[in-house]
Write a protein that holds these residues in place. Sequence first.
Motif, PDB file in Angstrom:
ATOM      1  N   ASP A  80       0.818  -1.220   0.000  1.00 48.60           N
ATOM      2  CA  ASP A  80       0.000   0.000   0.000  1.00 48.60           C
ATOM      3  C   ASP A  80       0.846   1.263   0.000  1.00 48.60           C
ATOM      4  N   GLY A  81       2.006   1.205  -0.648  1.00 46.06           N
ATOM      5  CA  GLY A  81       2.872   2.369  -0.762  1.00 46.06           C
ATOM      6  C   GLY A  81       3.735   2.648   0.452  1.00 46.06           C
ATOM      7  N   ALA A  82       3.621   1.831   1.492  1.00 44.87           N
ATOM      8  CA  ALA A  82       4.411   2.050   2.709  1.00 44.87           C
ATOM      9  C   ALA A  82       5.865   1.656   2.462  1.00 44.87           C
ATOM     10  N   ARG A  83       6.776   2.343   3.140  1.00 43.57           N
ATOM     11  CA  ARG A  83       8.192   2.018   3.045  1.00 43.57           C
ATOM     12  C   ARG A  83       8.754   1.759   4.433  1.00 43.57           C
ATOM     13  N   HIS A  84       9.652   0.802   4.475  1.00 41.40           N
ATOM     14  CA  HIS A  84      10.275   0.408   5.735  1.00 41.40           C
ATOM     15  C   HIS A  84      11.202   1.508   6.260  1.00 41.40           C
ATOM     16  N   LEU A  85      11.151   1.747   7.565  1.00 38.91           N
ATOM     17  CA  LEU A  85      12.048   2.685   8.232  1.00 38.91           C
ATOM     18  C   LEU A  85      12.992   1.889   9.140  1.00 38.91           C
ATOM     19  N   PRO A  86      14.292   1.899   8.881  1.00 42.50           N
ATOM     20  CA  PRO A  86      15.224   1.127   9.713  1.00 42.50           C
ATOM     21  C   PRO A  86      15.524   1.841  11.027  1.00 42.50           C
ATOM     22  N   LEU A  87      15.540   1.102  12.109  1.00 45.59           N
ATOM     23  CA  LEU A  87      15.808   1.698  13.423  1.00 45.59           C
ATOM     24  C   LEU A  87      17.209   2.300  13.480  1.00 45.59           C
ATOM     25  N   ILE A  88      18.158   1.732  12.729  1.00 47.79           N
ATOM     26  CA  ILE A  88      19.524   2.228  12.769  1.00 47.79           C
ATOM     27  C   ILE A  88      19.612   3.677  12.292  1.00 47.79           C
ATOM     28  N   GLY A  89      18.615   4.147  11.552  1.00 50.71           N
ATOM     29  CA  GLY A  89      18.617   5.514  11.053  1.00 50.71           C
ATOM     30  C   GLY A  89      18.052   6.534  12.020  1.00 50.71           C
ATOM     31  N   PHE A  90      17.560   6.106  13.187  1.00 45.88           N
ATOM     32  CA  PHE A  90      16.971   7.038  14.148  1.00 45.88           C
ATOM     33  C   PHE A  90      18.047   7.627  15.052  1.00 45.88           C
ATOM     34  N   PRO A  91      17.808   8.832  15.597  1.00 45.89           N
ATOM     35  CA  PRO A  91      18.814   9.498  16.432  1.00 45.89           C
ATOM     36  C   PRO A  91      19.298   8.605  17.565  1.00 45.89           C
ATOM     37  N   GLY A  92      20.604   8.556  17.709  1.00 40.43           N
ATOM     38  CA  GLY A  92      21.220   7.801  18.781  1.00 40.43           C
ATOM     39  C   GLY A  92      21.396   6.321  18.508  1.00 40.43           C
ATOM     40  N   MET A  93      20.957   5.817  17.328  1.00 39.00           N
ATOM     41  CA  MET A  93      20.951   4.369  17.094  1.00 39.00           C
ATOM     42  C   MET A  93      22.070   3.886  16.163  1.00 39.00           C
ATOM     43  N   ARG A  94      22.766   4.801  15.496  1.00 36.98           N
ATOM     44  CA  ARG A  94      23.756   4.378  14.500  1.00 36.98           C
ATOM     45  C   ARG A  94      24.846   3.496  15.102  1.00 36.98           C
ATOM     46  N   GLU A  95      25.289   3.804  16.293  1.00 35.54           N
ATOM     47  CA  GLU A  95      26.397   3.072  16.912  1.00 35.54           C
ATOM     48  C   GLU A  95      25.936   1.930  17.803  1.00 35.54           C
ATOM     49  N   ARG A  96      24.621   1.759  17.960  1.00 34.81           N
ATOM     50  CA  ARG A  96      24.143   0.737  18.891  1.00 34.81           C
ATOM     51  C   ARG A  96      23.135  -0.228  18.251  1.00 34.81           C
ATOM     52  N   THR A  97      23.146  -0.325  16.921  1.00 38.82           N
ATOM     53  CA  THR A  97      22.177  -1.173  16.225  1.00 38.82           C
ATOM     54  C   THR A  97      22.882  -2.201  15.362  1.00 38.82           C
ATOM     55  N   VAL A  98      22.361  -3.422  15.381  1.00 36.85           N
ATOM     56  CA  VAL A  98      22.733  -4.469  14.431  1.00 36.85           C
ATOM     57  C   VAL A  98      21.538  -4.660  13.507  1.00 36.85           C
ATOM     58  N   LYS A  99      21.700  -4.320  12.244  1.00 38.12           N
ATOM     59  CA  LYS A  99      20.633  -4.442  11.255  1.00 38.12           C
ATOM     60  C   LYS A  99      20.833  -5.734  10.475  1.00 38.12           C
ATOM     61  N   ILE A 100      19.827  -6.606  10.474  1.00 38.64           N
ATOM     62  CA  ILE A 100      19.913  -7.910   9.824  1.00 38.64           C
ATOM     63  C   ILE A 100      18.995  -7.930   8.603  1.00 38.64           C
ATOM     64  N   GLY A 101      19.542  -8.375   7.460  1.00 36.92           N
ATOM     65  CA  GLY A 101      18.775  -8.466   6.227  1.00 36.92           C
ATOM     66  C   GLY A 101      18.897  -9.838   5.602  1.00 36.92           C
ATOM     67  N   SER A 102      18.089 -10.090   4.576  1.00 38.01           N
ATOM     68  CA  SER A 102      18.009 -11.418   3.967  1.00 38.01           C
ATOM     69  C   SER A 102      17.804 -11.317   2.463  1.00 38.01           C
ATOM     70  N   ALA A 103      18.740 -11.874   1.691  1.00 40.30           N
ATOM     71  CA  ALA A 103      18.543 -11.981   0.252  1.00 40.30           C
ATOM     72  C   ALA A 103      17.416 -12.942  -0.073  1.00 40.30           C
ATOM     73  N   GLY A 104      17.231 -13.971   0.768  1.00 38.57           N
ATOM     74  CA  GLY A 104      16.153 -14.926   0.542  1.00 38.57           C
ATOM     75  C   GLY A 104      14.790 -14.273   0.522  1.00 38.57           C
ATOM     76  N   LYS A 105      14.579 -13.283   1.383  1.00 34.79           N
ATOM     77  CA  LYS A 105      13.311 -12.562   1.402  1.00 34.79           C
ATOM     78  C   LYS A 105      13.254 -11.507   0.289  1.00 34.79           C
ATOM     79  N   ILE A 106      14.353 -10.814   0.032  1.00 36.70           N
ATOM     80  CA  ILE A 106      14.340  -9.773  -0.991  1.00 36.70           C
ATOM     81  C   ILE A 106      14.018 -10.360  -2.359  1.00 36.70           C
ATOM     82  N   PHE A 107      14.603 -11.531  -2.659  1.00 38.35           N
ATOM     83  CA  PHE A 107      14.452 -12.126  -3.986  1.00 38.35           C
ATOM     84  C   PHE A 107      13.556 -13.360  -3.994  1.00 38.35           C
TER      85      PHE A 107
END
Length: 385
Positions: free
Chosen positions: A203-230
């Motif tokens: 429905d046009g929504a886009r994901h917002l990663p927590l690592i991009g929020f103030p104070g989170m760049r140095e304290r976040t582990v962002k996990i992704g998956s090619a299996g889900k993307i493709f």
Amino acid sequence: MNPIYAAMGTTVFEAMSSRARATGAINLGQGFADGRGPEAVLEAAARAVLEKSNQYPPMPGLPELRRAVADHYVRHQGLDLAPDEVIVTSGATEALAAALLALIEPGDEVVLFEPLYDAYVPLVRRAGGVPRFVRLEPPHWRVDAAALAAVASPRTRLLLLNNPLNPAASMCSAGELAAIADFCVAHDLIAVCDEVWEHVTFDGARHLPLIGFPGMRERTVKIGSAGKIFALTGFKVGWMCAAPPLARVLAKAHQFLTFTTPPNLQWAVAEGLATQDGWVQEARHRFQHGRDRLRAGLERAGFAVLPSAATYFLSVDLAASGVELDDVAFCDRLIDAAGVAAIPVSAFYAERPMTRVVRFCFAKEDSVLDTAIERIAGARAALER
């Protein structure tokens, strides 16, 4: 044997899939998509087996894939990641295991949101952590700041967030993510973010990663998956993204789990991330079409369908549908009476399971969904009590 695993029974996912295979039922339980995935990625994997090295690739991943992951997130989410902040893993579950084993000390408390992926709790406990649960409720599954505050203690060290959330098919709003970020900063927590569904949004929504929020760049582990993307779940290629002080420790844990991931699949995923944005966008529309088709069919059959903002799944509220069975009994009856397999959402709760919501996978061909809808509608009376 380790008691965490020795006491563990067969998962409901394997149990339902096994029954579906044995009975010939349509499997709308297990979360995999019909179809081959992008041909360019498959061809790249095949070429790489014949034309490139099949010996050990570098432990943190091929440089080309690490660069492709970083570039992908710059392009799609505006994140300023460097290749040395990316560790390639053998699927997102290995990334979760590596992150939790690397970051948890015995006795550390870990904040988890229920419903949750079934691997989380045993992995936290095997690392010596103590789960602390924040319960989310249908129909919107919202994160409440007061509930977060109530679960915190002086021993809280990590927060594990699945967003978009399987099985709820919900996405955290910007406000919810800001509250989670504030909570992590206030309590000096590391956030492990399972974001494998980040491109399967509707429905046009886009994901917002927590690592991009103030104070989170140095304290976040962002996990992704090619299996889900493709939609290539069998590839089992994932990654962890984190600032260098975290990434170095994550890599050490990864080194003694799988060490590395098949090089031909890494080459293929690197090519896919660089060239297949159009396929990913088309797949999003295709999955949304499947969601709408299954939702309409279930609603015509008299079921109350909960909102689905992301993932391959939608859920039915049995109580609101006039069904007296709990979700486990309903799923058992559904296989026997309709020849369709689904998953009881109580399986995603570790404490005080909710027992009246059932999850269906809609990432299937139209003909499969139509047959499943027809079977469910025909068995409606037998599914009520």
